[in-house]
Design a protein around this motif. Structure first.
Motif, mmCIF file in Angstrom:
data_model
loop_
_atom_site.group_PDB
_atom_site.id
_atom_site.type_symbol
_atom_site.label_atom_id
_atom_site.label_comp_id
_atom_site.label_asym_id
_atom_site.label_seq_id
_atom_site.Cartn_x
_atom_site.Cartn_y
_atom_site.Cartn_z
ATOM 1 N N ARG A 127 1.140 -1.356 -0.045
ATOM 2 C CA ARG A 127 -0.401 -0.069 -0.187
ATOM 3 C C ARG A 127 0.979 1.142 -0.240
ATOM 4 N N TYR A 151 -7.160 6.127 7.330
ATOM 5 C CA TYR A 151 -6.315 5.413 6.721
ATOM 6 C C TYR A 151 -4.371 5.667 6.120
ATOM 7 N N MET A 197 -2.927 4.493 9.276
ATOM 8 C CA MET A 197 -2.716 2.839 9.591
ATOM 9 C C MET A 197 -1.456 2.447 8.791
ATOM 10 N N LEU A 198 -1.161 3.869 7.327
ATOM 11 C CA LEU A 198 -0.102 3.430 6.970
ATOM 12 C C LEU A 198 1.221 3.917 6.972
ATOM 13 N N SER A 233 1.727 1.404 9.685
ATOM 14 C CA SER A 233 2.181 -0.236 9.188
ATOM 15 C C SER A 233 3.867 -0.507 8.566
ATOM 16 N N LYS A 234 4.313 0.872 8.291
ATOM 17 C CA LYS A 234 5.730 0.992 7.800
ATOM 18 C C LYS A 234 7.021 0.723 9.074
ATOM 19 N N PRO A 260 6.784 -3.072 9.883
ATOM 20 C CA PRO A 260 5.802 -4.059 8.445
ATOM 21 C C PRO A 260 5.738 -5.543 9.142
ATOM 22 N N PHE A 271 2.042 -6.552 9.308
ATOM 23 C CA PHE A 271 1.138 -6.166 8.298
ATOM 24 C C PHE A 271 2.324 -6.863 7.035
#
Length: 134
Positions: free
Chosen positions: A26, A119, A122-123, A126-127, A130, A133
């Motif tokens: 993403r 969102y 969330m990104l 997630s980075k 990792p 995710f």
């Protein structure tokens, strides 16, 4: 038996009409325009800014220039209803080209009540994590 059918081992289970896509990262606006994903399949989520013929523009989290989405398939282009410009949110899975256009392979309409701020958070998470995710 019951749990086996959840894992897809039930041969009589109905099949999805959607094509199974490989795992894809993403990306936000920074990742999209960095060039690091050029030639790779990615997921872009954003608010529909415009749609014209076989092209659409999405405002992504992270700001910056919008994603330019190109469709070769009329059924994908049909997902982008002009009445959703300014309010509709979509996830597009496709190949990011060297000229920063996204060649769409699959489109998911996320509706008009999608929280781009959440969102983006969330990104960001997630980075940083990792492994959570994957």
């Amino acid at each position: 038996f019951f749990f086996g059918s959840l894992r897809g081992s039930n041969p009589t289970a109905p099949r999805s009409n959607h094509t199974t896509m490989p795992p894809t990262p993403r990306v936000d606006a920074t990742d999209y325009h960095s060039g690091q994903h050029s030639g790779r399949m990615v997921r872009v989520t954003g608010k529909l800014l415009s749609v014209e013929g076989d092209r659409a523009q999405l405002e992504m989290s992270g700001g910056g220039a919008p994603a330019a989405v190109v469709f070769n398939d009329a059924s994908l282009a049909a997902e982008f209803d002009a009445s959703l410009v300014g309010s509709g949110h979509f996830e597009v899975i496709g190949t990011l080209q060297g000229d920063a256009t996204l060649q769409a392979a699959q489109v998911v309409n996320l509706g008009t009540n999608f929280d781009m701020g959440m969102y983006g958070e969330m990104l960001s998470v997630s980075k940083r994590f990792p492994h959570m995710f994957a």
